[in-house]
Structure formats: structure tokens, C-alpha cells
Enzyme design. Structure first.
Site, mmCIF file in Angstrom:
data_model
loop_
_atom_site.group_PDB
_atom_site.id
_atom_site.type_symbol
_atom_site.label_atom_id
_atom_site.label_comp_id
_atom_site.label_asym_id
_atom_site.label_seq_id
_atom_site.Cartn_x
_atom_site.Cartn_y
_atom_site.Cartn_z
ATOM 1 N N GLN A 222 4.513 8.981 7.120
ATOM 2 C CA GLN A 222 3.527 10.524 6.262
ATOM 3 C C GLN A 222 4.136 11.796 7.448
ATOM 4 O O GLN A 222 3.905 12.795 5.908
ATOM 5 C CB GLN A 222 2.440 9.984 6.833
ATOM 6 N N SER B 242 7.336 8.836 11.656
ATOM 7 C CA SER B 242 6.327 8.256 11.277
ATOM 8 C C SER B 242 6.468 9.260 9.457
ATOM 9 O O SER B 242 7.137 10.021 9.652
ATOM 10 C CB SER B 242 5.113 9.487 10.873
ATOM 11 N N ASP C 287 1.899 -1.366 12.252
ATOM 12 C CA ASP C 287 0.564 -1.792 11.232
ATOM 13 C C ASP C 287 0.676 -2.907 11.556
ATOM 14 O O ASP C 287 -0.557 -3.732 11.407
ATOM 15 C CB ASP C 287 0.859 -1.649 9.702
ATOM 16 N N LYS D 43 0.627 -1.455 0.115
ATOM 17 C CA LYS D 43 -0.151 -0.189 -0.294
ATOM 18 C C LYS D 43 1.075 1.283 -0.123
ATOM 19 O O LYS D 43 1.169 2.715 -0.685
ATOM 20 C CB LYS D 43 -0.728 0.026 1.317
HETATM 21 C C1 S3P Z 1 2.566 4.766 6.118
HETATM 22 C C2 S3P Z 1 3.424 4.989 7.270
HETATM 23 C C3 S3P Z 1 2.237 4.383 8.918
HETATM 24 C C4 S3P Z 1 1.530 3.134 8.412
HETATM 25 C C5 S3P Z 1 0.500 4.153 7.484
HETATM 26 C C6 S3P Z 1 1.664 3.765 5.998
HETATM 27 C C7 S3P Z 1 2.715 5.363 4.735
HETATM 28 O O1 S3P Z 1 1.902 5.991 9.453
HETATM 29 O O2 S3P Z 1 1.586 2.908 9.831
HETATM 30 O O3 S3P Z 1 -0.190 2.270 7.595
HETATM 31 O O4 S3P Z 1 2.704 4.926 3.885
HETATM 32 O O5 S3P Z 1 4.055 6.380 4.948
HETATM 33 P P1 S3P Z 1 2.850 6.503 10.102
HETATM 34 O O6 S3P Z 1 3.539 7.990 9.049
HETATM 35 O O7 S3P Z 1 1.460 7.782 10.858
HETATM 36 O O8 S3P Z 1 3.668 6.466 10.798
#
Ligand code: S3P
Length: 445
Positions: free
Chosen positions: A178, A176, A324, A29
Site C-alpha cells: 500500500q 507494504s 493476510d 481484492k
Molecule cells: C494490500 C497490501 C497489504 C495487505 C492488504 C492489501 C494491497 O497491506 O495486508 O490486505 O492491496 O496493497 P500492507 O501494504 O499494509 O502490507
């Protein structure tokens, strides 16, 4: 407009059985989101194979189509995207609704904060409850203007940007990917070097993939930096299978005696393999074959055998790289001998649901002694009686309780399972083929 839908799917899983066979779970994903975003920003045409056609990534795809990228879907998992170039995104002319997807919202927020047009990002009820200040605050330091709802929640209204943005050196309070990615994407439109420091290394797919698209990225554990003003060049990308989806089969196989499952081409990026370390420490029999690199990411075929698991104190070093997978790991803990303790995982409280409460409440409903802590849990392995649990609309909670039935004494019913399609389309069919006695029912609203 919001993407809230009435949930109609429930899972009914008969107890017992074991998992077997060779399977390939859908594409990663995190990598699929980035592949679409970067292909849309690149000059030229990129081909993406192994794309995850789950709802979350389709939200990203629709958003970038609305902003001018040309998308040809050759089949469900193969896309050809002609990008618009770093300065070519256009005003979508509509609110961008990214459904349940935190990755879409936070990464796109960084990108949109740097555009000359204004935009609005919204999502479903779960996403509108999740914290967005973690991206809007650093982006404001870069010169962006983003209006949030009370408490820093979405919808986010992003004003047209005055370019260039300011490059910042940001020390993120949370590990994070993200947050890191959002700032790095804004950093492409800043003057100078944008740097992100993290308390722990989060997944590094953005750094790897931006480099593959020809962007110079400085990256080491817990640090990433990008110089503004760089362009992306189209490439072809093969997306590995998602270790986060594979985790449900890994845990299912590990807890069910007699299981023997092989999962092909699973992404084994070291920032994502905490689940393997934790399961091995609990006594799971796991081996990896055919290790190779695809699309700049390490992959391998992972074989898991039914194992006698024992409880452990989960090493805090593995928390970020298994973030996750804890819902599935809580099921492993419930089926292990002795107690498993997790701490340092407060982030679980702000995922698609509060995963600490959701899992501990569900486990207790099934007869397991599970104590929720502010930043983790204490779970004593025991007899899983069976019963009914709520997924709270969280895909990973639903899938975790489905595999728990392999060790239950009575059937398990899980309500509110529609969102499984956000990350694992075809979950029920693949799990049935692997041996899970799963039936799906539809309530007509
Ligand atoms: C993700 C980062 C993670 C993860 C999420 C996908 C990503 O979140 O939990 O399912 O694709 O960058 P966080 O950045 O909040 O840790």
C-alpha cells in the site's frame, strides 16, 4: 459522514465435518482495487472480469465514479469502465468514505495528493484507527499537503497540489504494497523518477498492472520505480481468485481429516504464496495443476487434502507473502502437533484489527495455549473445545474461527461477522456447499 454500521451477523458453526468439492472463491481484492483505479485513470474503455464485488472494492468503485469515471456493471463481477485519463479526475464534491478499506485509503491518498482539487478521505472506526503517516510522510516529501487527525490517522484532508510533485527515492521502513503503490501513483505526477525501496518484497500487483496499462515500471525484488508524466491505456483484465480467501478453505481442508478440496484459478503470484509454503512445511498435502497466466498474474488450481499437521518455526522469509493469511494459519497451528512460532510479523498489529491479540485471545477462549508476542505468537497445538469468540469486526478473524469448528469438540459462535462481506461475499454459502456446518443469525438492532 462515516460508514460505521451496527453489526448484526453472527456465525454459529457446528463441530466436525470435512471439506470437499471443486470451488471458485471470489476475485482477488488487491487486484480488483487496482483494476478499478487504473481503468478509471486510463484513456479508453477497460473491461474487468472476475471483479470482487465485496464492500472494500465497491468503495473504490464508488469513489472513482464520483471523480468522473463511467462505470457499467454488466453483471456482479463484470465491469466496463471508461477512464478519464491521467489528468481527468474531477473534484468529487463530497467526502470520500472508503469504509473498512486500507488499500482504497492509502492508494487513493497518493493519487489525490497529486490532484489540482482538494479532497477528504475517511473510513469506518477500524480504518480511522490505522496508521496513515506511512503514506502521508513520504507524500509530504513529494510536496503534498495532507492534514491528518492526531497520531496521523484519518480522516485525511488533502490540499490541491502544486504540480509537478517532486520525485523521491524512498526507503520504506515497512514492507507494504500500500505504501509502495501510493508513492508510485503520486510518482506518475512527479518530475523525474520516483523510486521505492523496501526491506522485503511486498506484493507487486501495482507494478504488474501498471505495466499492462502501458506504463513503464522498473521493478525487481524490494524495488520499484516509475517515471512521471506517463499515460495509461485501457485494457481488458481478468482477475484471478483471491489466494487470501482461498486460504480459509485450504486451512479448513488441511485440518479436517478426509477433506479433499480443489480451488480453481487461484492467484499464485510469488509475492502472495507464503501460505502455501507455510502449510506445506507444516505437512499439508497440497498440489497445483493447470498453471497458467491470466491478466499478467500466474494462477493455478490448488488441491488440498486433509493432513496431519505439525508445528514449525515460521521462516521470516515467508512473512510478507503470507501477511493476510496468518489468522487462518493460526488455526492450522492450533490443530497441529507441537508448537508453531511466528516472529517478524508486527504488521499484524495494525491490520483491520490487532490480529495477534484477536487470534490469541480467541484461541485461548477455545482452550488453546496461545501466547501473543510483540511481533508474532507461540501457539501449541491442542484440543479446540468450542465456545464463543469476538471477530472485532475483522473479516479474516471471523472466517478463521469459522473454519476452526471443523476440529472443535463443541460449536463455535463468532460475533460481529458483517465485515466478511468486505473481502469474501458469499462466504457462508460457499463454505456450506464445501461441508462446513455454518449457520448465520441476524440480530435486529
Ligand atoms: C494490500 C497490501 C497489504 C495487505 C492488504 C492489501 C494491497 O497491506 O495486508 O490486505 O492491496 O496493497 P500492507 O501494504 O499494509 O502490507
Amino acid at each position: 459522514m462515516s460508514s460505521d454500521v451496527l453489526s448484526v451477523l453472527s456465525y454459529h458453526v457446528a463441530p466436525g465435518g470435512r471439506l470437499s468439492g471443486r470451488h471458485r472463491v471470489p476475485g482477488d481484492k488487491s487486484i480488483s482495487h487496482r483494476a478499478v483505479m487504473f481503468a478509471a485513470l486510463a484513456e479508453g474503455t477497460s473491461t474487468i472480469t472476475g471483479f470482487l464485488d465485496g464492500e472494500d472494492c465497491l468503495c473504490t468503485l464508488r469513489a472513482f465514479e464520483a471523480m468522473g469515471a463511467t462505470v457499467a456493471r454488466l453483471d456482479r463481477t463484470t465491469l466496463r469502465i471508461t477512464g478519464v485519463g491521467i489528468d481527468g479526475l474531477k473534484d468529487p464534491g463530497t467526502v470520500l468514505d472508503v469504509g473498512n478499506s486500507g488499500t482504497s485509503m492509502r492508494l487513493m491518498c497518493g493519487l489525490l495528493a497529486a490532484q489540482r482539487f482538494g479532497s477528504t478521505l475517511t473510513g469506518d472506526a477500524s480504518l480511522r484507527r490505522r496508521p496513515m503517516k506511512r503514506v502521508t510522510e513520504p507524500l509530504a516529501q513529494m510536496g503534498a499537503t495532507i492534514h491528518t487527525q492526531a497520531g496521523g490517522r484519518a480522516p485525511l484532508q488533502i490540499e490541491p497540489a502544486a504540480r509537478p510533485l517532486n520525485a523521491i527515492r524512498y526507503h520504506s521502513p515497512v514492507a507494504s504494497a500500500q505504501v509502495k503503490s501510493s508513492i508510485l501513483l503520486a510518482g506518475l505526477y512527479a518530475e523525474g523518477l520516483t523510486e521505492v525501496h523496501e526491506p522485503e518484497a511486498s506484493r507487486d500487483h501495482t507494478e504488474r498492472m501498471l505495466s499492462a496499462f502501458g506504463v513503464r515500471v522498473e521493478a525487481r525484488e524490494g524495488y520499484a520505480a516509475v517515471q512521471g508524466g506517463q499515460r495509461l491505456r485501457a485494457i481488458d483484465i481478468e482477475v484471478p481468485s483471491d489466494i487470501s480467501s482461498a486460504a480459509f478453505l485450504m486451512v479448513g481442508a488441511a485440518i479436517a481429516p478426509g477433506s479433499d478440496v480443489t480451488l480453481e484459478a487461484v492467484g499464485l503470484n510469488p509475492t502472495r504464496t507464503g501460505v502455501l509454503h507455510i502449510l506445506k512445511a507444516m505437512g499439508a498435502r497440497i498440489s497445483i495443476a493447470n498453471e497458467r497466466t491470466i491478466g499478467g498474474e500466474p494462477v493455478g488450481d490448488v488441491r488440498i487434502l486433509g493432513s496431519a499437521l505439525h508445528g514449525i518455526d515460521i521462516d521470516p522469509r515467508w512473512v510478507a507473502s503470507a501477511i493476510d493469511e496468518f489468522p487462518a494459519l493460526f488455526i492450522a497451528a492450533a490443530c497441529a502437533r507441537g508448537e508453531t512460532r511466528l516472529s517478524g510479523a508486527a504488521e499484524l498489529r495494525v491490520k483491520e484489527s490487532d490480529r495477534i491479540s484477536a487470534m490469541c485471545n480467541g484461541l485461548r477462549a477455545l482452550g488453546i495455549d496461545a501466547v501473543a508476542l510483540a511481533d508474532g505468537a507461540r501457539i501449541s497445538g491442542g484440543r479446540l473445545r468450542g465456545g464463543s469468540v469476538e471477530s472485532l469486526g475483522d473479516h479474516r478473524i471471523a472466517m478463521s474461527f469459522a473454519v476452526a469448528a471443523l476440529r472443535a469438540e463443541q460449536p463455535i459462535t463468532i460475533r460481529d461477522c458483517d465485515n466478511v462481506a468486505t473481502s469474501f461475499p458469499g462466504f457462508s454459502t460457499l463454505m456450506q456447499a464445501a461441508g462446513l456446518r455454518l449457520r448465520v443469525s441476524t440480530r435486529h438492532p
